[in-house]
Design an enzyme around this catalytic site. Structure first.
Site, PDB file in Angstrom:
ATOM      1  N   ASP A 115      66.637  50.485   9.713  1.00  0.00           N
ATOM      2  CA  ASP A 115      67.787  50.129  10.536  1.00  0.00           C
ATOM      3  C   ASP A 115      68.033  48.644  10.308  1.00  0.00           C
ATOM      4  O   ASP A 115      67.146  47.815  10.567  1.00  0.00           O
ATOM      5  CB  ASP A 115      67.476  50.419  12.006  1.00  0.00           C
ATOM      6  CG  ASP A 115      68.643  50.125  12.932  1.00  0.00           C
ATOM      7  OD1 ASP A 115      69.531  49.337  12.558  1.00  0.00           O
ATOM      8  OD2 ASP A 115      68.653  50.674  14.049  1.00  0.00           O
TER       9      ASP A 115
ATOM     10  N   TYR B 226      85.752  44.978  14.600  1.00  0.00           N
ATOM     11  CA  TYR B 226      85.469  45.194  13.185  1.00  0.00           C
ATOM     12  C   TYR B 226      86.010  44.040  12.341  1.00  0.00           C
ATOM     13  O   TYR B 226      85.294  43.434  11.541  1.00  0.00           O
ATOM     14  CB  TYR B 226      86.087  46.519  12.732  1.00  0.00           C
ATOM     15  CG  TYR B 226      85.980  46.800  11.257  1.00  0.00           C
ATOM     16  CD1 TYR B 226      84.771  47.178  10.685  1.00  0.00           C
ATOM     17  CD2 TYR B 226      87.101  46.712  10.429  1.00  0.00           C
ATOM     18  CE1 TYR B 226      84.668  47.451   9.333  1.00  0.00           C
ATOM     19  CE2 TYR B 226      87.010  46.981   9.076  1.00  0.00           C
ATOM     20  CZ  TYR B 226      85.797  47.350   8.531  1.00  0.00           C
ATOM     21  OH  TYR B 226      85.695  47.614   7.192  1.00  0.00           O
TER      22      TYR B 226
ATOM     23  N   VAL C  29      89.495  53.153   1.808  1.00  0.00           N
ATOM     24  CA  VAL C  29      88.734  54.275   1.249  1.00  0.00           C
ATOM     25  C   VAL C  29      88.601  55.372   2.298  1.00  0.00           C
ATOM     26  O   VAL C  29      88.309  55.101   3.465  1.00  0.00           O
ATOM     27  CB  VAL C  29      87.334  53.811   0.800  1.00  0.00           C
ATOM     28  CG1 VAL C  29      86.577  54.959   0.138  1.00  0.00           C
ATOM     29  CG2 VAL C  29      87.439  52.628  -0.152  1.00  0.00           C
TER      30      VAL C  29
ATOM     31  N   LYS D  18      83.636  41.218  10.577  1.00  0.00           N
ATOM     32  CA  LYS D  18      83.647  41.233   9.115  1.00  0.00           C
ATOM     33  C   LYS D  18      84.152  39.917   8.535  1.00  0.00           C
ATOM     34  O   LYS D  18      83.747  39.510   7.441  1.00  0.00           O
ATOM     35  CB  LYS D  18      84.497  42.404   8.610  1.00  0.00           C
ATOM     36  CG  LYS D  18      83.819  43.763   8.681  1.00  0.00           C
ATOM     37  CD  LYS D  18      82.694  43.861   7.661  1.00  0.00           C
ATOM     38  CE  LYS D  18      82.185  45.274   7.509  1.00  0.00           C
ATOM     39  NZ  LYS D  18      81.170  45.399   6.448  1.00  0.00           N
TER      40      LYS D  18
ATOM     41  N   THR E 208      86.511  57.785   3.935  1.00  0.00           N
ATOM     42  CA  THR E 208      85.105  58.164   4.109  1.00  0.00           C
ATOM     43  C   THR E 208      84.936  59.120   5.289  1.00  0.00           C
ATOM     44  O   THR E 208      83.817  59.371   5.733  1.00  0.00           O
ATOM     45  CB  THR E 208      84.236  56.917   4.351  1.00  0.00           C
ATOM     46  OG1 THR E 208      84.707  56.233   5.524  1.00  0.00           O
ATOM     47  CG2 THR E 208      84.296  55.974   3.159  1.00  0.00           C
TER      48      THR E 208
ATOM     49  N   ASN F  50      75.660  47.348   2.936  1.00  0.00           N
ATOM     50  CA  ASN F  50      76.804  48.217   3.193  1.00  0.00           C
ATOM     51  C   ASN F  50      76.894  48.717   4.629  1.00  0.00           C
ATOM     52  O   ASN F  50      77.939  49.216   5.028  1.00  0.00           O
ATOM     53  CB  ASN F  50      76.758  49.424   2.236  1.00  0.00           C
ATOM     54  CG  ASN F  50      77.849  50.439   2.531  1.00  0.00           C
ATOM     55  OD1 ASN F  50      79.024  50.148   2.356  1.00  0.00           O
ATOM     56  ND2 ASN F  50      77.455  51.612   3.005  1.00  0.00           N
TER      57      ASN F  50
END
Length: 265
Positions: free
Chosen positions: A56, A164, A197, A168, A199, A84
């Site tokens: 983790d 987010y 993307v 980031k 996902t 990632n």
């Protein structure tokens, strides 16, 4: 062949990195918080060159244990680390900074985002640094997002994904700090956006689809020629590996897109 550690390898882009790297014969250590629950990792378990470890990225003890196991596999070195792992809570994705139901929920969401999206890569990098120092390539790749670029947000006028985007955006500074601290040791730190993307593991709800369509409309204000169609993980990772494989120390500290520039879409 080079050795890679991929953190956040259970699904999506992280899993695709693992699949592509082992396909070309590289040694890969795949880190996942719950590897036994990852159908993708379980499907490729036992593949030559692949080691799957529990870790983790917000837990220093599990990272330390994973690094110790990695050293046994690789002989004490690692060439490339790919950070990632990511946190994005669906409950708050489509809020703005002024939409949170309570201050407590805002604080909780931002705290978790910072712990995973900022501290996670720092903790992972620091834990594996002794192994990276003994590697030949000395590359640290951290997955960012074009939505963490303030200019893109201003051009698109998109106010959502708050925790987010904010967390980031800090990764560009994190990589700059590492670049300066390790400039004399031959390291290359890269913050790279994978592009948009797909996902998703399930089809979006009607409400989510409406929000996603609004997101596409906003993004096209910044990039009118963008088709609005997301890439597959395989498409994105192929482009990113093409950049990662050609990195030099002169690239250290850069924040680029999957196109190797600051064109995010």
């Amino acid at each position: 062949m080079p050795s890679y550690v991929v953190a956040g390898a259970s699904r999506g882009i992280g899993l695709q990195f693992v699949v592509d790297l082992i396909a070309r014969g590289d040694t890969v250590i795949a880190l996942a918080r719950n590897p036994e629950k990852s159908q993708g990792l379980q499907k490729i378990k036992g593949h030559k060159g692949l080691t799957i470890l529990q870790a983790d990225i917000t837990d220093p003890a599990s990272l330390k244990a994973a690094a110790e196991e990695t050293a046994k596999v690789t002989g004490g070195s690692v060439d490339v680390l790919i950070n990632n792992g990511v946190y994005m809570e669906k409950t708050y994705m489509f809020y703005t900074l002024i939409d949170f139901p309570s201050t407590e929920e805002l604080i909780t969401d931002f705290t978790k985002a910072f712990q995973t999206n900022v501290l996670g890569p720092i903790l992972t990098t620091n834990t594996f640094l002794p192994l990276l120092r003994k590697g030949t390539l000395k590359r640290v790749i951290t997955l960012g997002t074009g939505a963490g670029d303030a200019n893109f947000i201003l051009k698109s006028g998109y106010p959502k994904f708050p925790s987010y985007c904010v967390s980031k955006s800090a990764l560009e500074m994190v990589n700059a700090k590492y670049t300066v601290a390790l400039k004399d040791e031959g390291f290359t730190f890269l913050d790279i956006s994978p592009g948009v993307v797909d996902t998703a593991e399930a089809a979006p709800s009607k409400e989510e689809l409406r929000e996603l369509n609004e997101t596409v409309t906003a993004f096209k204000r910044a990039y009118p020629d963008w088709t609005g169609n997301p890439m597959t993980p395989a498409e994105s990772v192929k482009l990113m590996l093409g950049i990662i494989d050609k990195l030099t120390v002169e690239d250290s500290g850069k924040f680029v897109s999957h196109k190797n520039n600051r064109e995010w879409l």
